[in-house]
Write a protein that holds these residues in place. Structure first.
Motif, short mmCIF file in Angstrom:
data_model
loop_
_atom_site.label_atom_id
_atom_site.label_comp_id
_atom_site.label_asym_id
_atom_site.label_seq_id
_atom_site.Cartn_x
_atom_site.Cartn_y
_atom_site.Cartn_z
N ALA A 188 12.20 -75.64 122.15
CA ALA A 188 12.16 -74.36 122.87
C ALA A 188 13.50 -74.03 123.55
O ALA A 188 14.45 -73.67 122.89
N CYS A 189 13.56 -74.17 124.86
CA CYS A 189 14.72 -73.67 125.63
C CYS A 189 16.04 -74.29 125.26
O CYS A 189 17.09 -73.76 125.60
N GLY A 190 16.02 -75.43 124.62
CA GLY A 190 17.29 -76.07 124.29
C GLY A 190 18.08 -75.27 123.26
O GLY A 190 19.31 -75.31 123.24
N ALA A 191 17.35 -74.53 122.42
CA ALA A 191 18.03 -73.77 121.36
C ALA A 191 17.87 -72.26 121.57
O ALA A 191 18.85 -71.52 121.50
N VAL A 192 16.65 -71.82 121.76
CA VAL A 192 16.38 -70.39 122.00
C VAL A 192 15.39 -70.31 123.15
O VAL A 192 14.39 -70.99 123.12
N SER A 193 15.65 -69.45 124.10
CA SER A 193 14.69 -69.34 125.19
C SER A 193 14.44 -67.89 125.52
O SER A 193 15.36 -67.15 125.86
N GLY A 194 13.19 -67.47 125.41
CA GLY A 194 12.82 -66.11 125.73
C GLY A 194 13.12 -65.77 127.19
O GLY A 194 13.46 -64.64 127.51
N ALA A 240 12.10 -60.22 122.50
CA ALA A 240 13.44 -59.74 122.85
C ALA A 240 14.23 -59.40 121.59
O ALA A 240 14.94 -58.39 121.53
N LEU A 241 14.09 -60.22 120.54
CA LEU A 241 14.84 -59.96 119.31
C LEU A 241 14.24 -58.78 118.53
O LEU A 241 14.98 -58.06 117.86
N ILE A 242 12.92 -58.58 118.63
CA ILE A 242 12.33 -57.38 118.02
C ILE A 242 12.94 -56.15 118.68
O ILE A 242 13.39 -55.20 118.00
N PHE A 243 12.98 -56.16 120.01
CA PHE A 243 13.56 -55.04 120.75
C PHE A 243 15.02 -54.84 120.33
O PHE A 243 15.45 -53.70 120.08
N ALA A 244 15.78 -55.93 120.23
CA ALA A 244 17.20 -55.81 119.87
C ALA A 244 17.36 -55.23 118.47
O ALA A 244 18.20 -54.35 118.23
N GLN A 285 20.59 -63.92 121.11
CA GLN A 285 19.61 -63.21 121.95
C GLN A 285 20.19 -62.91 123.32
O GLN A 285 20.09 -61.79 123.82
N ASP A 286 20.78 -63.94 123.94
CA ASP A 286 21.33 -63.74 125.29
C ASP A 286 22.41 -62.67 125.29
O ASP A 286 22.45 -61.79 126.14
N PHE A 287 23.32 -62.76 124.32
CA PHE A 287 24.46 -61.87 124.23
C PHE A 287 24.00 -60.43 124.01
O PHE A 287 24.39 -59.51 124.73
N VAL A 288 23.13 -60.23 123.01
CA VAL A 288 22.73 -58.87 122.67
C VAL A 288 21.91 -58.26 123.81
O VAL A 288 22.09 -57.08 124.15
N THR A 289 21.04 -59.07 124.43
CA THR A 289 20.23 -58.53 125.55
C THR A 289 21.14 -58.12 126.70
O THR A 289 20.93 -57.05 127.31
N LEU A 290 22.13 -58.94 127.01
CA LEU A 290 23.05 -58.60 128.09
C LEU A 290 23.77 -57.29 127.78
O LEU A 290 23.90 -56.41 128.64
N PHE A 291 24.23 -57.17 126.54
CA PHE A 291 24.95 -55.96 126.14
C PHE A 291 24.04 -54.74 126.23
O PHE A 291 24.42 -53.70 126.80
#
Lengths: 690, 75
Positions: free
Chosen positions: A334-340, A557-561, A131-137
């Motif tokens: 939550a945030c430890g693995a995936v965080s919106g 965020a992942l829906i958007f990606a 999620q972090d990587f794709v959103t940044l890109f």
């Protein structure tokens, strides 16, 4: 030769990772050393980075090293500055590091160390870091625009507006939950309250010093601040030992909640340089420094994990939080693995400073992996405690009573051996009167850290020092988040209302600012007060709501990606975001449905409201309510919590439906339809240098 | 008195300087303070008619920008 050596090396590392994971996952009934966990996590992360992130970078996203980034196109020497990869990594990691990965895994340890570890490892590699990587890109390709703006342009203005509402609601939940954690940590703790209260004059002094005496000398003033903080921790011990001073700094949770609400309002209307900025410097440096210190200490101490791999509470009957492994383990971590929230940060300041698209791999994927390392360390610190101590600290008074004797008896009933002496001795060691029901993750982490650091640096009183140092470090960056978050929330409120009534958006207007701040503080303050008067202990109720909200934002965020990948005609790789997206949606919606409609009053809000409503109708009181008015309040709280859970579910379903529609249109379109900024080639010299 | 550093030692000193500078930049960026020299150089190169902000002015501007509208903070 080189290629073969490389392949053999990776194969050996994979075998090593598998062996460590095997020990972590399969040993039962004997304590294992934490180093197995650390080694498993470390090797799995390295393998995941090397193979999966490279696959995403080269095949799925096709990062283009020849393409100019917004930092180069809009270079203004201020916000848009092409920044070197390692320096930007530090910035991005500091921006995403927060309290979440420290609290979630500690709470998840209720089920043992294994479920939490497995989800952190699998979740971060396939969902969180992706999620972090794709959103940044995607943000870099869209002129460094924010997530809300990107959603509006790819999925339509309705989706953008709905996402904004969701983001505001999460912001409020986040601040409320973090505030509750601070309140729970400082209630009836004169040492803790003195130390945290001392940070206010220290920060004010630093602010004035930095503004008027020595402008710009951040390192110097931070050093002064940190030394003062350490002194405050030491002085706090003396305050707690003196009966008069200790009484002056002893407050219960309700009083602290009001103090925090007043502080939140006052701090967010003061100028940033006076209180927020100096506190931010202190908390950033302390956060990074303390996490590094903990990492080194764990490596040196190599403690044993006392918590079993799996406890009986995977059935959902746990005292810390209710609900079975699925879906609530994932909601809790939550945030430890995936965080919106990271998708907001990854589309915030970092894309404005990315010098080359290729850097997005290490910065986006890599820093989330590092965050997961922090989560693993928090889990380790919680699991090196005796399970009896862990449960004594995290179970509510309703489950274990208020004396060491009742607590020891109740916990022994659950199958964990503990004596009342151990509970009172531990309290004395850390300089507190009691450790019972100090829920919220922060005190547990602090005791775990104190034990580990004390074993590496022994000395009389050092456990108490490290405990209060750990409480200070967490409280410090939570208070900074509350302050900064209230300001951000105020801007969001002004934007949302400003869409309907334009003059409200004016940030120069004192009236609009004050009103928007009141709305924001009122929002989180209400949930905070609800948390301190909650029969189930507050964390039990609010943390799942926060977790659901956080995972919901990650799902959005992942829906958007996914939709954007389809629009880019890279749909055959859309599974890299679609699979974690589906998992998050299933988790969030199941958890939300259970929280609203479950018949178990410990899980379902409406069932809880019904139970208290029936008692209310017969004029009976259930603890901790001491009056019928409080009973009515509890019923109202439950109904509002249920409404909030339904709101989160509706937001994510709405965005999903709009996403499916946008994806359908994109599939039927003959050409790519993603709204990217046009391609501009990097100047040749720059491309050759990087 | 110590003898002046030879070429190898000079290279090591340079490397240490670079590493220190990078560490300082990272620490600064972690708290939202950018690189003042980079800003000044950018203004000199691209806007020759403009005078760059003084260090104090620039620092205040960066501090205000860090908590402005559109920023986000993590949990």
């Amino acid at each position: 030769m080189n290629a073969w050596a490389s392949r053999i090396g990776w194969a050996l590392l994979s075998l090593f990772a598998a062996a460590c994971l095997g020990v972590v996952a399969l040993r039962r009934g004997e304590t294992i050393n934490a180093m197995w966990l650390i080694a498993a996590a470390g090797s799995v992360f390295v393998i995941g980075y090397r193979f999966y992130s490279r696959f995403i970078a080269e095949k799925a996203l096709r990062l283009d090293a020849t393409r100019a980034t917004p930092a180069q196109l809009r270079n203004d020497g201020l916000d848009y500055v092409p920044t070197e990869r390692s320096v930007l990594f530090g910035h991005h990691f500091a921006a995403i590091a927060g309290a979440g990965p420290l609290v979630g895994p500690v709470l998840a340890s209720q089920m043992g160390y294994l479920p939490g570890t497995l989800w952190i490892l699998v979740g971060v590699i396939f969902a969180g870091a992706v999620q972090d990587f794709v959103t940044l890109f995607l943000s870099t390709r869209r002129d460094a625009r924010s997530l809300g703006e990107m959603i509006r342009s790819e999925l339509g203005p309705t989706a953008g507006g709905i996402a904004m509402v969701g983001i505001l609601a999460i912001m409020i939940m986040l601040i409320a939950v973090l505030a509750l954690i601070v309140v729970k940590a400082l209630a009836s703790s004169p040492w803790g309250l003195f130390t945290v209260a001392a940070t206010i004059p220290i920060a004010l002094f630093m602010g004035i010093y930095l503004r008027h005496l020595r402008p710009g000398k951040v390192g110097e003033v931070s050093l002064i601040g940190i030394v003062s903080l350490v002194l405050a921790v030491i002085v706090g011990g003396h305050v707690a030992a003196d009966p008069v001073w200790a009484a002056a700094f002893t407050f219960d949770a309700k009083a602290l909640a009001w103090m925090l609400i007043a502080y939140g309002f006052a701090a967010s209307v003061l100028p940033v340089w006076l209180l927020l900025a100096p506190r931010d410097y202190l908390s950033t440096f302390m956060k990074i420094g303390t996490v590094a210190l903990l990492a080194v200490a764990i490596l040196i101490a190599a403690p044993d994990l006392k918590m079993p791999a799996v406890t009986r509470f995977i059935d959902g009957s746990g005292p810390v939080w209710s609900g079975g492994l699925f879906p609530f383990l994932f909601i809790t971590i939550a945030c430890g693995a995936v965080s919106g929230f990271h998708s907001l940060v990854s589309s915030g300041t970092t894309p404005k400073m990315l010098a080359n698209e290729r850097d997005a791999r290490v910065i986006g994927y890599g820093s989330m992996l590092m965050e997961a390392c922090v989560a693993i360390m928090a889990l380790t610190a919680a699991c090196v405690l005796e399970p009896g101590i862990y449960f004594a600290m995290n179970a509510p008074a309703a489950a274990i009573g208020t004396t060491p004797e009742t607590a020891a008896a109740a916990i022994a009933n659950w199958g964990f051996a503990v004596t009342p002496e151990l509970l009172s001795n531990t309290a004395r060691d850390i300089g507190e009167t009691t450790i019972l029901s100090r829920a919220g993750g922060a005190p547990t982490l602090a005791v775990g850290m104190a034990q580990i650091l004390h074993s590496v640096m022994p000395g009389a009183g050092s456990m108490a020092f490290w405990y209060h140092y750990a409480i200070l470090f967490e409280a410090l960056f939570i208070l900074t988040t509350i302050d900064a978050g209230t300001r951000i929330g105020r801007f969001m409120v002004q934007d949302l209302v400003g869409a309907v009534y334009a003059p409200f958006r004016n940030t120069e207007s004192w009236a609009a600012n004050a009103l928007a701040t009141t709305v924001c503080v009122g929002g989180w303050g209400w949930f905070l007060y609800q948390g301190v008067t909650d029969p189930l202990g507050g964390i039990n109720t609010l943390w799942p709501l926060f977790g659901i909200a956080n995972q919901m934002l990650a799902g959005i965020a992942l829906i958007f990606a996914t939709v954007t990948l389809i629009k880019m005609k890279r749909g055959h790789y859309a599974w890299i975001t679609a699979v974690p997206m589906s998992w998050l949606l299933i988790c969030t919606l199941t958890a939300g449905t259970l929280k609203v409609f479950s018949a178990d009053p410990k899980i379902g809000f409406l069932a809880h409201a019904r139970k208290f409503g029936e008692a209310l109708a017969q004029e009976q009181l259930i603890a901790p309510a001491k009056s019928l008015e409080q009973m009515r309040q509890i019923v109202l709280n439950d109904r509002i919590d249920a409404a909030l859970a339904l709101l989160f579910m509706s937001v994510v379903i709405a965005v999903f439906v709009l996403g499916v529609r946008a994806a359908w249109q994109a599939l039927r379109a003959p050409a790519p339809s993603a709204q990217e900024a046009p391609y501009v080639a990097l100047p040749h010299a720059a491309a050759a240098r990087s | 008195m110590l003898p002046p550093p030879g070429p190898e030692q000079q290279r090591l000193i340079e490397r240490l300087h670079r590493a220190w500078r990078k560490a300082a930049q990272t620490a600064n960026l972690a708290i939202g303070v950018g690189d003042y020299e980079a800003y000044v150089e950018h203004v000199r190169r691209n806007h020759p008619g403009r005078t760059p902000m003084t260090h104090a002015e620039w620092f205040r501007a960066r501090q205000d920008a860090r908590y402005a509208r559109g920023t986000s903070r993590c949990c």
